[in-house]
Design a protein around this motif. Structure first.
Motif, PDB file in Angstrom:
ATOM      1  N   GLN A 132     -19.464   7.210 -12.195  1.00  0.00           N
ATOM      2  CA  GLN A 132     -18.451   6.570 -11.371  1.00  0.00           C
ATOM      3  C   GLN A 132     -17.063   7.125 -11.696  1.00  0.00           C
ATOM      4  OE1 GLN A 132     -20.536   4.976  -8.718  1.00  0.00           O
ATOM      5  NE2 GLN A 132     -18.438   4.370  -8.664  1.00  0.00           N
ATOM      6  N   ARG A 133     -16.806   7.334 -12.976  1.00  0.00           N
ATOM      7  CA  ARG A 133     -15.517   7.927 -13.384  1.00  0.00           C
ATOM      8  C   ARG A 133     -15.338   9.273 -12.683  1.00  0.00           C
ATOM      9  NH1 ARG A 133     -11.916   7.386 -17.400  1.00  0.00           N
ATOM     10  NH2 ARG A 133     -13.162   5.773 -18.393  1.00  0.00           N
ATOM     11  N   SER A 134     -16.367  10.089 -12.719  1.00  0.00           N
ATOM     12  CA  SER A 134     -16.307  11.406 -12.094  1.00  0.00           C
ATOM     13  C   SER A 134     -16.107  11.306 -10.586  1.00  0.00           C
ATOM     14  CB  SER A 134     -17.592  12.174 -12.418  1.00  0.00           C
ATOM     15  OG  SER A 134     -17.586  13.416 -11.788  1.00  0.00           O
ATOM     16  N   GLU A 135     -16.817  10.378  -9.942  1.00  0.00           N
ATOM     17  CA  GLU A 135     -16.699  10.203  -8.495  1.00  0.00           C
ATOM     18  C   GLU A 135     -15.290   9.755  -8.102  1.00  0.00           C
ATOM     19  OE1 GLU A 135     -18.894   7.899  -4.774  1.00  0.00           O
ATOM     20  OE2 GLU A 135     -19.738   7.715  -6.788  1.00  0.00           O
ATOM     21  N   VAL A 136     -14.721   8.830  -8.846  1.00  0.00           N
ATOM     22  CA  VAL A 136     -13.371   8.346  -8.549  1.00  0.00           C
ATOM     23  C   VAL A 136     -12.350   9.453  -8.806  1.00  0.00           C
ATOM     24  CG1 VAL A 136     -11.565   6.705  -9.225  1.00  0.00           C
ATOM     25  CG2 VAL A 136     -13.929   5.926  -8.933  1.00  0.00           C
ATOM     26  N   GLU A 137     -12.482  10.146  -9.926  1.00  0.00           N
ATOM     27  CA  GLU A 137     -11.553  11.233 -10.226  1.00  0.00           C
ATOM     28  C   GLU A 137     -11.602  12.307  -9.149  1.00  0.00           C
ATOM     29  OE1 GLU A 137     -12.733  12.406 -14.157  1.00  0.00           O
ATOM     30  OE2 GLU A 137     -11.471  10.875 -15.112  1.00  0.00           O
ATOM     31  N   ASP A 138     -12.811  12.661  -8.701  1.00  0.00           N
ATOM     32  CA  ASP A 138     -12.949  13.673  -7.659  1.00  0.00           C
ATOM     33  C   ASP A 138     -12.329  13.200  -6.343  1.00  0.00           C
ATOM     34  OD1 ASP A 138     -13.966  16.234  -6.636  1.00  0.00           O
ATOM     35  OD2 ASP A 138     -15.289  14.955  -5.435  1.00  0.00           O
ATOM     36  N   ALA A 139     -12.561  11.945  -5.986  1.00  0.00           N
ATOM     37  CA  ALA A 139     -11.976  11.416  -4.751  1.00  0.00           C
ATOM     38  C   ALA A 139     -10.453  11.464  -4.806  1.00  0.00           C
ATOM     39  CB  ALA A 139     -12.456   9.988  -4.503  1.00  0.00           C
ATOM     40  N   CYS A 140      -9.899  11.150  -5.960  1.00  0.00           N
ATOM     41  CA  CYS A 140      -8.443  11.082  -6.096  1.00  0.00           C
ATOM     42  C   CYS A 140      -7.776  12.444  -6.228  1.00  0.00           C
ATOM     43  CB  CYS A 140      -8.076  10.219  -7.303  1.00  0.00           C
ATOM     44  SG  CYS A 140      -8.449   8.471  -7.095  1.00  0.00           S
ATOM     45  N   THR A 141      -8.487  13.423  -6.776  1.00  0.00           N
ATOM     46  CA  THR A 141      -7.842  14.702  -7.084  1.00  0.00           C
ATOM     47  C   THR A 141      -8.491  15.908  -6.406  1.00  0.00           C
ATOM     48  OG1 THR A 141      -9.180  15.073  -9.074  1.00  0.00           O
ATOM     49  CG2 THR A 141      -7.112  13.838  -9.347  1.00  0.00           C
ATOM     50  N   GLY A 142      -9.642  15.724  -5.766  1.00  0.00           N
ATOM     51  CA  GLY A 142     -10.382  16.854  -5.221  1.00  0.00           C
ATOM     52  C   GLY A 142      -9.847  17.413  -3.921  1.00  0.00           C
ATOM     53  N   GLY A 143      -8.956  16.684  -3.252  1.00  0.00           N
ATOM     54  CA  GLY A 143      -8.348  17.185  -2.037  1.00  0.00           C
ATOM     55  C   GLY A 143      -9.100  16.883  -0.749  1.00  0.00           C
TER      56      GLY A 143
ATOM     57  N   ILE B 128       0.857  -1.184   0.000  1.00  0.00           N
ATOM     58  CA  ILE B 128       0.000   0.000   0.000  1.00  0.00           C
ATOM     59  C   ILE B 128       0.891   1.230   0.000  1.00  0.00           C
ATOM     60  CG2 ILE B 128      -1.849   1.238   1.202  1.00  0.00           C
ATOM     61  CD1 ILE B 128      -2.677  -1.570   0.322  1.00  0.00           C
ATOM     62  N   ARG B 129       0.571   2.181  -0.862  1.00  0.00           N
ATOM     63  CA  ARG B 129       1.317   3.439  -0.915  1.00  0.00           C
ATOM     64  C   ARG B 129       0.354   4.577  -1.234  1.00  0.00           C
ATOM     65  NH1 ARG B 129       1.375   5.110  -6.000  1.00  0.00           N
ATOM     66  NH2 ARG B 129       1.480   3.610  -7.717  1.00  0.00           N
ATOM     67  N   PRO B 130       0.771   5.822  -0.975  1.00  0.00           N
ATOM     68  CA  PRO B 130      -0.096   6.952  -1.296  1.00  0.00           C
ATOM     69  C   PRO B 130      -0.374   7.042  -2.796  1.00  0.00           C
ATOM     70  CG  PRO B 130       1.648   7.639   0.202  1.00  0.00           C
ATOM     71  CD  PRO B 130       1.983   6.239  -0.265  1.00  0.00           C
ATOM     72  N   PHE B 131      -1.572   7.473  -3.119  1.00  0.00           N
ATOM     73  CA  PHE B 131      -1.959   7.736  -4.502  1.00  0.00           C
ATOM     74  C   PHE B 131      -1.048   8.810  -5.080  1.00  0.00           C
ATOM     75  CE2 PHE B 131      -4.226  10.551  -7.396  1.00  0.00           C
ATOM     76  CZ  PHE B 131      -4.682   9.669  -8.352  1.00  0.00           C
ATOM     77  N   GLU B 132      -0.682   8.646  -6.344  1.00  0.00           N
ATOM     78  CA  GLU B 132       0.079   9.648  -7.094  1.00  0.00           C
ATOM     79  C   GLU B 132      -0.690   9.967  -8.362  1.00  0.00           C
ATOM     80  OE1 GLU B 132       3.940   7.926  -7.753  1.00  0.00           O
ATOM     81  OE2 GLU B 132       4.364   7.777  -5.604  1.00  0.00           O
ATOM     82  N   ALA B 133      -0.513  11.156  -8.898  1.00  0.00           N
ATOM     83  CA  ALA B 133      -1.250  11.593 -10.095  1.00  0.00           C
ATOM     84  C   ALA B 133      -1.123  10.588 -11.234  1.00  0.00           C
ATOM     85  CB  ALA B 133      -0.771  12.980 -10.528  1.00  0.00           C
ATOM     86  N   ARG B 134       0.020   9.958 -11.356  1.00  0.00           N
ATOM     87  CA  ARG B 134       0.235   8.978 -12.440  1.00  0.00           C
ATOM     88  C   ARG B 134      -0.658   7.745 -12.309  1.00  0.00           C
ATOM     89  NH1 ARG B 134       3.841   4.723 -10.677  1.00  0.00           N
ATOM     90  NH2 ARG B 134       4.687   5.243  -8.623  1.00  0.00           N
ATOM     91  N   ASP B 135      -1.277   7.553 -11.131  1.00  0.00           N
ATOM     92  CA  ASP B 135      -2.136   6.392 -10.884  1.00  0.00           C
ATOM     93  C   ASP B 135      -3.572   6.594 -11.362  1.00  0.00           C
ATOM     94  OD1 ASP B 135      -0.087   5.029  -9.423  1.00  0.00           O
ATOM     95  OD2 ASP B 135      -0.614   6.207  -7.638  1.00  0.00           O
ATOM     96  N   LEU B 136      -3.945   7.831 -11.683  1.00  0.00           N
ATOM     97  CA  LEU B 136      -5.354   8.140 -11.905  1.00  0.00           C
ATOM     98  C   LEU B 136      -6.001   7.254 -12.966  1.00  0.00           C
ATOM     99  CD1 LEU B 136      -7.761   9.858 -11.075  1.00  0.00           C
ATOM    100  CD2 LEU B 136      -7.083  11.507 -12.835  1.00  0.00           C
ATOM    101  N   ASP B 137      -5.414   7.137 -14.133  1.00  0.00           N
ATOM    102  CA  ASP B 137      -6.037   6.329 -15.188  1.00  0.00           C
ATOM    103  C   ASP B 137      -6.201   4.876 -14.759  1.00  0.00           C
ATOM    104  OD1 ASP B 137      -6.260   8.530 -16.863  1.00  0.00           O
ATOM    105  OD2 ASP B 137      -4.442   8.063 -18.002  1.00  0.00           O
ATOM    106  N   SER B 138      -5.181   4.318 -14.124  1.00  0.00           N
ATOM    107  CA  SER B 138      -5.263   2.923 -13.664  1.00  0.00           C
ATOM    108  C   SER B 138      -6.364   2.748 -12.628  1.00  0.00           C
ATOM    109  CB  SER B 138      -3.934   2.475 -13.059  1.00  0.00           C
ATOM    110  OG  SER B 138      -2.919   2.469 -14.020  1.00  0.00           O
ATOM    111  N   VAL B 139      -6.450   3.687 -11.690  1.00  0.00           N
ATOM    112  CA  VAL B 139      -7.462   3.598 -10.635  1.00  0.00           C
ATOM    113  C   VAL B 139      -8.867   3.711 -11.223  1.00  0.00           C
ATOM    114  CG1 VAL B 139      -8.405   4.832  -8.630  1.00  0.00           C
ATOM    115  CG2 VAL B 139      -5.965   4.321  -8.753  1.00  0.00           C
ATOM    116  N   VAL B 140      -9.067   4.651 -12.120  1.00  0.00           N
ATOM    117  CA  VAL B 140     -10.387   4.816 -12.731  1.00  0.00           C
ATOM    118  C   VAL B 140     -10.763   3.561 -13.514  1.00  0.00           C
ATOM    119  CG1 VAL B 140     -11.694   6.075 -14.494  1.00  0.00           C
ATOM    120  CG2 VAL B 140     -10.342   7.338 -12.797  1.00  0.00           C
ATOM    121  N   GLU B 141      -9.874   3.070 -14.329  1.00  0.00           N
ATOM    122  CA  GLU B 141     -10.187   1.910 -15.170  1.00  0.00           C
ATOM    123  C   GLU B 141     -10.440   0.653 -14.348  1.00  0.00           C
ATOM    124  OE1 GLU B 141     -11.058   2.176 -18.315  1.00  0.00           O
ATOM    125  OE2 GLU B 141     -10.660   4.309 -18.061  1.00  0.00           O
TER     126      GLU B 141
END
Length: 160
Positions: free
Chosen positions: A51-62, A5-18
């Motif tokens: 769902q894409r929007s919800e995941v993206e917001d969770a990952c990048t919304g702060g 387990i590690r902190p989310f990084e911006a480079r993970d966004l596409d993988s996490v959403v998919e």
């Protein structure tokens, strides 16, 4: 399977959403069966986009604290945690495991990690919400295995 387990990084966004969209296919198929096509279409006209929007917001919304699970050198799942402003309560807002990695304790590892992190942050009460439909049965098993207590709730829908 060894999970890190590690902190989310911006480079993970596409993988996490998919992986999330793939993981939630059985959930939405279950919703469609339970609700019927008319109610399902009205409630979830484009579940993938929402769902894409919800995941993206969770990952990048702060608002959320987000971590990823890595297994075999790839992102295998993620968890997003939100703490209440007073710090006394917290919630696992989102959790998904890539279907290729399900049944290998990735969800359990993420759940336990998030729970421990919140405890160390001083949280006294943690919640996780999930569905009572057949598509959410694996999630319920994971949360119960981690010591969470279910409070059965019922939400009714009717197309007008």
């Amino acid at each position: 399977m060894q999970v890190h387990i590690r902190p989310f990084e911006a480079r993970d966004l596409d993988s996490v959403v998919e992986l999330s969209l793939r993981a939630w296919v059985p959930v939405y198929e279950s919703f469609a069966k339970v609700l019927g096509p008319e109610v399902f279409q009205r409630q979830y006209p484009d579940w993938r986009a929402s769902q894409r929007s919800e995941v993206e917001d969770a990952c990048t919304g702060g608002k959320a604290h987000v971590w990823v699970a890595e297994a075999e050198a790839k992102v295998a799942g993620f968890v997003a945690v939100v703490l209440e402003p007073d710090g006394g309560a917290g919630a696992v807002e989102l959790l998904a495991v890539d279907p290729e990695c399900q049944g290998r304790d990735v969800g359990t590892t993420l759940t336990e990690f998030a729970t421990t992190w919140m405890k160390e942050a001083g949280v006294a009460l943690v919640s996780i919400w999930t569905g009572g439909d057949p598509g959410h049965a694996p999630a319920r098993r994971t949360y119960e295995k981690a010591g969470y207590t279910a409070l059965p709730l019922v939400r009714y829908y009717k197309a007008l």
